[in-house]
Scaffold this motif. Structure first.
Motif, PDB file in Angstrom:
ATOM      1  N   THR A 135       0.823  -1.208   0.000  1.00  0.00           N
ATOM      2  CA  THR A 135       0.000   0.000   0.000  1.00  0.00           C
ATOM      3  C   THR A 135       0.859   1.261   0.000  1.00  0.00           C
ATOM      4  O   THR A 135       1.990   1.247   0.458  1.00  0.00           O
ATOM      5  CB  THR A 135      -0.929   0.022   1.225  1.00  0.00           C
ATOM      6  OG1 THR A 135      -0.187  -0.400   2.345  1.00  0.00           O
ATOM      7  CG2 THR A 135      -2.104  -0.878   1.025  1.00  0.00           C
ATOM      8  N   SER A 136       0.290   2.308  -0.536  1.00  0.00           N
ATOM      9  CA  SER A 136       0.988   3.589  -0.657  1.00  0.00           C
ATOM     10  C   SER A 136       1.445   4.091   0.699  1.00  0.00           C
ATOM     11  O   SER A 136       0.677   4.154   1.655  1.00  0.00           O
ATOM     12  CB  SER A 136       0.067   4.617  -1.307  1.00  0.00           C
ATOM     13  OG  SER A 136       0.434   5.916  -0.915  1.00  0.00           O
ATOM     14  N   VAL A 138       2.140   7.035   1.476  1.00  0.00           N
ATOM     15  CA  VAL A 138       1.450   8.279   1.804  1.00  0.00           C
ATOM     16  C   VAL A 138       0.132   7.978   2.499  1.00  0.00           C
ATOM     17  O   VAL A 138      -0.207   8.574   3.535  1.00  0.00           O
ATOM     18  CB  VAL A 138       1.211   9.119   0.534  1.00  0.00           C
ATOM     19  CG1 VAL A 138       0.417  10.356   0.865  1.00  0.00           C
ATOM     20  CG2 VAL A 138       2.533   9.499  -0.105  1.00  0.00           C
ATOM     21  N   ALA A 139      -0.615   7.006   1.957  1.00  0.00           N
ATOM     22  CA  ALA A 139      -1.895   6.642   2.563  1.00  0.00           C
ATOM     23  C   ALA A 139      -1.676   6.099   3.971  1.00  0.00           C
ATOM     24  O   ALA A 139      -2.392   6.443   4.913  1.00  0.00           O
ATOM     25  CB  ALA A 139      -2.604   5.601   1.697  1.00  0.00           C
ATOM     26  N   ILE A 140      -0.654   5.256   4.119  1.00  0.00           N
ATOM     27  CA  ILE A 140      -0.364   4.686   5.435  1.00  0.00           C
ATOM     28  C   ILE A 140       0.020   5.779   6.428  1.00  0.00           C
ATOM     29  O   ILE A 140      -0.413   5.777   7.580  1.00  0.00           O
ATOM     30  CB  ILE A 140       0.753   3.634   5.322  1.00  0.00           C
ATOM     31  CG1 ILE A 140       0.173   2.355   4.733  1.00  0.00           C
ATOM     32  CG2 ILE A 140       1.387   3.361   6.666  1.00  0.00           C
ATOM     33  CD1 ILE A 140       1.175   1.263   4.544  1.00  0.00           C
TER      34      ILE A 140
ATOM     35  N   ASN B 203       2.173   3.751  -6.454  1.00  0.00           N
ATOM     36  CA  ASN B 203       2.568   4.284  -5.150  1.00  0.00           C
ATOM     37  C   ASN B 203       3.705   5.291  -5.231  1.00  0.00           C
ATOM     38  O   ASN B 203       4.081   5.875  -4.222  1.00  0.00           O
ATOM     39  CB  ASN B 203       2.991   3.138  -4.224  1.00  0.00           C
ATOM     40  CG  ASN B 203       1.826   2.233  -3.866  1.00  0.00           C
ATOM     41  OD1 ASN B 203       0.672   2.647  -3.904  1.00  0.00           O
ATOM     42  ND2 ASN B 203       2.119   0.998  -3.527  1.00  0.00           N
ATOM     43  N   LEU B 224      -2.925  13.388  -2.229  1.00  0.00           N
ATOM     44  CA  LEU B 224      -3.215  13.051  -0.830  1.00  0.00           C
ATOM     45  C   LEU B 224      -2.187  13.685   0.107  1.00  0.00           C
ATOM     46  O   LEU B 224      -2.540  14.265   1.133  1.00  0.00           O
ATOM     47  CB  LEU B 224      -3.228  11.526  -0.664  1.00  0.00           C
ATOM     48  CG  LEU B 224      -3.627  11.014   0.714  1.00  0.00           C
ATOM     49  CD1 LEU B 224      -5.028  11.457   1.070  1.00  0.00           C
ATOM     50  CD2 LEU B 224      -3.511   9.499   0.775  1.00  0.00           C
ATOM     51  N   ALA B 243      -7.271   8.266   1.412  1.00  0.00           N
ATOM     52  CA  ALA B 243      -6.384   7.112   1.600  1.00  0.00           C
ATOM     53  C   ALA B 243      -7.068   5.834   1.111  1.00  0.00           C
ATOM     54  O   ALA B 243      -6.432   4.980   0.490  1.00  0.00           O
ATOM     55  CB  ALA B 243      -6.000   6.984   3.075  1.00  0.00           C
TER      56      ALA B 243
END
Lengths: 310, 271
Positions: A135-136, A138-140, B203, B224, B243
């Motif tokens: 997973t990205s 940034v999202a994490i 990513n 984001l 997210a």
């Protein structure tokens, strides 16, 4: 070789030369497309970066990159008296020195647990543990910033259940880097786990059976069989994790912006900031210091963990 | 079940909760109104379900555009790597030509070079080519990655030479052999490389952050990240929904194709 070649030999040699040329032509026609892109977008920039690090190039020179002044090693001497750079180097070293062993221990523990006997749902655990890896970042980082929120965050509320008042993890210079280290280990141990698990499963069971017959205990089996046979996998894991962790960047950018009080400023983040200020030559010099550090760490790990036979 | 085994399962289950829990919580919280997200103590299951965060994401912010940008860039980068890396991987594994060893070493060495070293000159180069803030600028530096060459070469080394020799004896040309004999045999490696490259591109963060300078070229992670440190940094609901949009497509691909992932790590990870 004789001074005068007779005809058949010359003909053979001619044919051999032609065949060699043909092979070269075919080989390079397959290799050319990649090589061209690789030269322009990878090799050339690596060299250009080295040259840039010796100049005072700034953003204003963007259109005339050749009209800059050579300052020799000026950027490098400046770097090592730049307090922010030194701070970022220290932070990065701490991140690697604590983060790499932590990640490897977590990965080894998970791999060992999944390798012990007939584990049902092994695939479920393996996929689950691997999930954060894909997973990205940034999202994490966004999710973790929220998990670690001092008021509404899940972590402090769980701690509250057992009567512990958690700190403001990311807003406190004493805990900010530690929080990011734990988060990085949480995110990355899954990929090492898969590698370690494959290595563990590659160890023939009869070695353990023989060792048991010879009266070797579990600890001895671990030391004499498992660890030596796992060495290549451990080395590989340590090297790729070290290379990755030395380049710490996204986590502090999203979670703390390098703060508080530069407690999470990493070398890569410092380079990115210098680039943002337009100091291209200076940023290039810092990036080469990082490059040298990566090579040095890899060499050190090969020395420490590599084969003991040589 | 023995006690030791029960303990092992308990520890593993706890680990799974720690690793997967944040994702579940992210998904659930993205459907909560802002006030509930900030509630102390936090709720696990939403008391009030709302799509408000997603509505904001898709109307107030331009997430459909970012999503499309991420997809376009990832598809182009993946296609480029599949083609260029299999060509060079084949040449390195099966063809004999001068400079082969040096080329392989240069490509391998590139795996050690941190992104920070190349990105400043790459930016100068792309800017001077007039490609800043364009899809070409986002894609070009990633079309030919060293990792793919390594993976394809390793895989091709395991294919017996006899197959290629047999085709040669039958009079097939070199390109024909590559397309008709070699590539079909490479399907498993191509699948692994395709998935890993797509993910890495999806990513990817630093380069699009630098090259995409206007809203219409942002990829999802850039958007984001910029929202999470910009004026929306306090809107947890919006950021969590963002997210989810970044993570969920990847999770679906991963869960559907996880066998290829595990094989990819095993082949490149060991030897």
């Amino acid at each position: 070789m004789t001074a005068v070649l007779d005809r058949p030999a010359a003909a053979t040699r001619g044919r051999a030369t032609r065949a060699r040329r043909r092979r070269a032509w075919i080989g390079w026609s397959f290799a050319a497309p990649f090589t061209l892109l690789f030269l322009v977008f990878a090799l050339l920039p690596v060299l250009a970066s080295l040259v840039m690090s010796l100049t005072d190039m700034r953003a204003t020179d963007l259109r005339t990159p050749l009209a800059v002044n050579v300052v020799g090693f000026g950027n490098f001497t400046r770097l090592f008296s730049d307090e922010l750079f030194l701070r970022s180097a220290l932070n990065t070293i701490v991140f690697v020195a604590v983060g790499v062993p932590l990640t490897m221990v977590a990965a080894l523990a998970a791999a060992n647990a999944l390798n012990s006997g007939l584990i049902r749902f092994r695939a479920v655990f393996r996929v689950g543990f691997y999930l954060p890896v894909v997973t990205s970042i940034v999202a994490i980082a966004v999710v973790w910033r929220f998990l670690l929120d001092p008021e509404a965050g899940l972590v402090n509320n769980l701690l509250g259940l057992i009567g512990v008042e958690g700190p403001a993890w990311l807003q406190n210079p004493g805990t900010s880097l530690g929080s990011i280290i734990v988060m990085a280990a949480w995110r990355n141990f899954g990929s090492l786990m898969v590698i370690f698990l494959a290595a563990l499963q590659g160890i023939p069971a009869h070695l353990y059976e023989a060792a048991t017959l010879d009266g070797a205990g579990r600890w001895q089996q671990l030391r004499r069989i498992t660890m030596p046979l796992m060495r290549p996998a451990l080395l590989f894991g340590a090297v790729i994790t070290g290379i990755g962790y030395l380049q710490l960047f996204e986590e502090p950018l999203v979670m703390t912006q390098g703060g508080p009080l530069s407690s999470t400023l990493s070398v890569s983040y410092h380079i990115y900031n210098q680039f943002g200020f337009g100091n291209y030559g200076y940023a290039a010099a810092a990036s080469y210091v990082l490059f040298v550090a990566i090579v040095a760490l890899s060499v050190l790990q090969f020395r420490l963990l590599g084969s003991r036979d040589d | 079940m023995t006690r030791a085994k029960l303990l092992l399962y308990a520890v593993l289950a706890l680990g799974l909760l720690v690793v997967v829990g944040p994702f579940v919580w992210m998904l659930l919280s993205s459907f909560k109104p802002e006030a509930e997200i900030r509630a102390v103590p936090p709720t696990w299951w939403p008391h009030t379900w709302t799509l408000g965060n997603y509505r904001d994401l898709f109307s107030r912010l331009d997430f459909p555009q970012y999503f499309a940008n991420s997809a376009i860039v990832a598809v182009l980068v993946t296609a480029g790597n599949l083609l260029f890396c299999s060509l060079l991987g084949y040449a390195l594994a099966k063809l004999d030509f001068p400079g082969r060893k040096a080329l392989f070493l240069a490509v391998l060495g590139m795996l050690m070079v941190p992104g920070m070293v190349t990105f400043v000159p790459q930016f100068v180069l792309i800017s001077n080519m007039g490609l800043a803030n364009s899809y070409a600028g986002l894609v070009l530096p990633f079309l030919a990655g060293p990792f793919g060459v390594f993976l394809m070469r390793q895989f091709l080394l395991s294919i017996p030479d006899d197959l290629i020799e047999a085709a040669r004896v039958d009079g097939a040309g070199e390109w024909r052999i590559f397309w008709r004999v070699v590539l079909p045999l490479c399907k498993p490696a191509l699948a692994t490389l395709g998935i890993l490259t797509f993910l890495a591109s999806w990513n990817n963060f630093l380069w699009p952050l630098v090259v995409a300078t206007t809203d219409d070229k942002y990829t999802l992670p850039v958007a984001l990240a910029l929202y999470s440190i910009g004026q929306n940094r306090a809107y947890y609901g919006l950021l969590l929904a963002g997210a989810v949009v970044v993570v969920v497509p990847v999770l679906i691909v991963f869960l559907a194709l996880q066998r290829h992932f595990m094989r990819g790590i095993a082949t490149t990870g060991l030897k």
